[in-house]
Design an enzyme around this catalytic site. Structure first.
Site, mmCIF file in Angstrom:
data_model
loop_
_atom_site.group_PDB
_atom_site.id
_atom_site.type_symbol
_atom_site.label_atom_id
_atom_site.label_comp_id
_atom_site.label_asym_id
_atom_site.label_seq_id
_atom_site.Cartn_x
_atom_site.Cartn_y
_atom_site.Cartn_z
ATOM 1 N N SER A 170 42.049 18.100 24.254
ATOM 2 C CA SER A 170 41.233 18.495 25.306
ATOM 3 C C SER A 170 39.902 18.293 24.934
ATOM 4 O O SER A 170 39.534 18.017 23.745
ATOM 5 C CB SER A 170 41.600 20.357 25.530
ATOM 6 O OG SER A 170 41.275 20.986 24.060
ATOM 7 N N LYS A 171 38.694 19.013 25.520
ATOM 8 C CA LYS A 171 37.588 19.335 25.274
ATOM 9 C C LYS A 171 37.243 19.786 23.771
ATOM 10 O O LYS A 171 36.026 18.679 23.504
ATOM 11 C CB LYS A 171 36.441 20.156 26.297
ATOM 12 C CG LYS A 171 37.011 19.305 27.618
ATOM 13 C CD LYS A 171 34.872 18.458 27.843
ATOM 14 C CE LYS A 171 35.040 18.256 29.141
ATOM 15 N NZ LYS A 171 35.632 18.628 30.464
ATOM 16 N N ARG A 172 38.049 20.405 23.147
ATOM 17 C CA ARG A 172 37.745 21.299 22.344
ATOM 18 C C ARG A 172 37.253 19.870 20.810
ATOM 19 O O ARG A 172 36.748 20.279 19.787
ATOM 20 C CB ARG A 172 38.791 21.992 21.510
ATOM 21 C CG ARG A 172 38.681 23.332 22.395
ATOM 22 C CD ARG A 172 39.178 24.511 21.673
ATOM 23 N NE ARG A 172 40.959 23.551 22.431
ATOM 24 C CZ ARG A 172 41.782 23.494 21.742
ATOM 25 N NH1 ARG A 172 41.226 23.943 20.524
ATOM 26 N NH2 ARG A 172 42.909 23.219 22.367
ATOM 27 N N HIS A 173 38.460 19.073 21.174
ATOM 28 C CA HIS A 173 38.548 17.692 20.818
ATOM 29 C C HIS A 173 37.347 16.902 20.401
ATOM 30 O O HIS A 173 36.585 16.026 19.996
ATOM 31 C CB HIS A 173 39.608 17.343 19.917
ATOM 32 C CG HIS A 173 40.494 18.489 20.062
ATOM 33 N ND1 HIS A 173 41.777 18.578 21.393
ATOM 34 C CD2 HIS A 173 41.107 18.401 19.042
ATOM 35 C CE1 HIS A 173 42.605 19.575 20.708
ATOM 36 N NE2 HIS A 173 42.153 20.212 19.607
ATOM 37 N N GLY A 174 36.642 16.842 21.498
ATOM 38 C CA GLY A 174 35.270 16.373 20.875
ATOM 39 C C GLY A 174 35.241 15.169 23.337
ATOM 40 O O GLY A 174 36.203 15.771 23.716
#
Ligand code: GLU
Ligand code: ZN
Length: 536
Positions: A259-263
């Site tokens: 997800s976005k958390r991973h970049g």
């Protein structure tokens, strides 16, 4: 069902509620590759029935990203095809027709339950039964005359599928997960058409896949729980059920769903960070599929001939940007200089701008640490978007005008280059003119090293670089410097590192004398003089 002569037809069916993310791109790649490997058709269908979240802009972004990846579709938006239209919002009549059929056979019935009633059922079930098993079938056995009268009176209602009583387990053979079986008696009567007349996802998808002659449904395993419901709809319509292949999830390096958390998860961000489409396709293809368990370089032509559903893994895949970056470098080195400059042009133009910016004389700049460097790279997403248009056109034109000079950069960096967004920082020094921005650590380590002889080394090199009788070419310049250093008892490293820092600002740079060859004599001498003056 599927037989030998049946032409494979697959589809990628994104909902334009956002950009094309990495998971969607992988689904598209598998569908594309499967179609190509089977001599089949790859269809693109836009599932835009959610009016609040679907936008025309997102559709355009998805089409653009698919084109960038080189996943040309045989039928779909902007291409057309025999079973269009390829936007669900333009296929409403087909859903109405399917509903009419289901009404006629009694497989669909109207449900007049209010939201309040359904909410109360849910709350009650959660309290007393430990969970809500779905709609309780309240309207299932309503007298048809009563139902007709209430519809005629304009009472709001949805249409539900009458899940056959006594239906045994819903079984299918998933091409990835193998034999699957879901009990039918726990399936509630799902909604096919909402009170506003719009079809639900499950209903629309079945109608479309059937009407478009889809033979294989290849999609993320987040849809696995929808599949038994969709099979019930196929059965109710008396239609053949396609083959399903559900794809394992893509996880981030921490084991959680990507997800976005991973970049960046948006495909176009990778394009704008300077990744090559060929490397992206290759890398994403390997997230859940393998040729033989070891081959890492699988160009798209090979994918298009070798892809098979059998070699899709059941195991979740882990997205590793470092591996992608490595693979990008592999593809990079296979480019000709002409291909390279085509892709590199904006990055070279940006390096030019960066190097020419706001420098005066010699300055010392703080050294970034590893994290800062990483962050800096990740932040270089099509950085030219912020450059005024006119200035940008000039910079790009300059690359075209001096193409021969820019092409000489290629051999200097290609061996180590991994992505294009490394270039601006790496190459800015070529555009500094007479100025130098010195990296703080390099100054301490090379120029101001205690007991060092950096100034002497610079003086010696300066003599060589002033000598007009030596051709301004890497090899003779290097040779002459080396000879001078040797005579003075300076080892090559002690001689050339100060020169490297003085010219490029950093103890790490592209090959030094080859870089110097790209600069003018007067600029190189000015840099050396500037650095010498701050050392004294
Ligand atoms: N539109 C669905 C999605 O974007 C895909 C549906 C399908 O592949 O069946 O998740
Ligand atoms: Zn009801």
């Amino acid at each position: 069902m599927a037989n030998e002569e049946m032409k494979v037809r697959v589809r990628f069916a994104p909902s334009p509620t956002g950009m094309l993310h990495l998971g969607g791109a992988r689904t598209a790649i598998y569908n594309w590759a499967f179609a190509r490997s089977q001599g089949g058709d790859f269809i693109l269908r836009i599932e835009d029935t959610d009016p609040e979240r679907s936008t025309h802009e997102n559709t355009q972004i998805i089409l653009r990203a698919l084109r960038w990846l080189g996943l040309e579709w045989d039928e779909g938006p902007e291409v057309g095809g025999a079973v269009g239209p390829y936007f669900q919002t333009e296929r409403m009549a087909t859903y109405e027709a399917a509903l009419e059929e289901l009404k006629a056979t009694g497989a669909a019935y109207p449900c007049f339950c209010s939201k309040e009633r359904l909410d109360a059922c849910r709350a009650q079930a959660e309290k007393s039964q430990g969970g809500y098993a779905g709609y309780d079938g309240h309207c299932r056995d309503m007298d048809p005359e009563e139902a007709a009268a209430r519809i005629a009176a304009g009472e709001p209602h949805v249409w539900r599928l009458r899940v056959p009583e006594g239906h045994g387990p819903i079984a299918f053979d998933d091409a990835v997960y193998g034999a699957m079986s879901f009990p039918a008696d726990v399936m509630d009567d799902l909604i096919l058409v909402r009170s506003d007349g719009s079809p639900t996802y499950n209903f629309a998808v079945v109608c479309d896949d059937a009407n478009m002659g889809i033979t294989h449904v290849i999609r993320g395993d987040d849809h696995l729980s929808n599949t038994p419901r969709q099979i019930l709809i196929y059965e109710a319509l008396g239609l053949p059920v396609p083959i399903f292949a559900h794809l394992p999830m893509i996880l981030g390096p921490d084991g959680k769903k990507l997800s976005k958390r991973h970049g960046a998860t948006n495909v176009e961000d990778y394009r704008d960070r300077g990744f090559l489409a060929d490397a992206m396709v290759n890398y994403l293809a390997l997230l859940g599929w393998s040729l033989d368990g070891e081959t890492t370089q699988i160009p798209r032509e090979m994918l298009a001939s070798e892809f098979s559903l059998e070699r899709i893994s059941k195991k979740d895949a882990v997205f590793d940007e470092e591996k992608l970056t490595w693979l990008d470098g592999v593809y990079m080195r296979e480019m000709s200089v002409g291909e390279w400059i085509g892709e590199a042009t904006p990055w070279l133009a940006y390096a030019h701008r960066l190097g020419a910016q706001a420098l005066a004389g010699v300055s010392v700049v703080p050294s970034p640490d590893k994290d800062q460097q990483k962050e800096r790279l990740a932040s270089l997403i099509a950085p030219w978007q912020d450059v005024p248009e006119e200035e940008w056109q000039e910079l790009v034109a300059e690359v075209a005008d001096r193409r021969a000079w820019y092409e000489r950069i290629y051999p200097l960096i290609i061996e180590r280059q991994t992505t294009f967004n490394e270039l601006p920082d790496k190459l800015a020094f070529l555009f500094w003119g007479a100025n130098v921005a010195l990296d703080e650590k390099s100054v301490a380590k090379v120029l101001k090293k205690e007991g060092g002889r950096a100034d002497e080394a610079l003086e010696l090199c300066r003599e060589v670089l002033t000598d007009g009788s030596i051709p301004w070419e890497a090899e003779p310049l290097q040779e002459a410097c080396r000879a001078k250093g040797e005579a003075a008892g300076l080892k090559p490293k002690l001689l050339f590192q100060p020169l490297r820092v003085a010219v490029s600002g950093n103890q790490v740079s592209p090959p030094l004398l080859e870089s110097i060859e790209l600069l003018s004599r007067s600029d190189v001498l000015a840099r050396i003089d500037g650095v010498l003056s701050i050392m004294r």
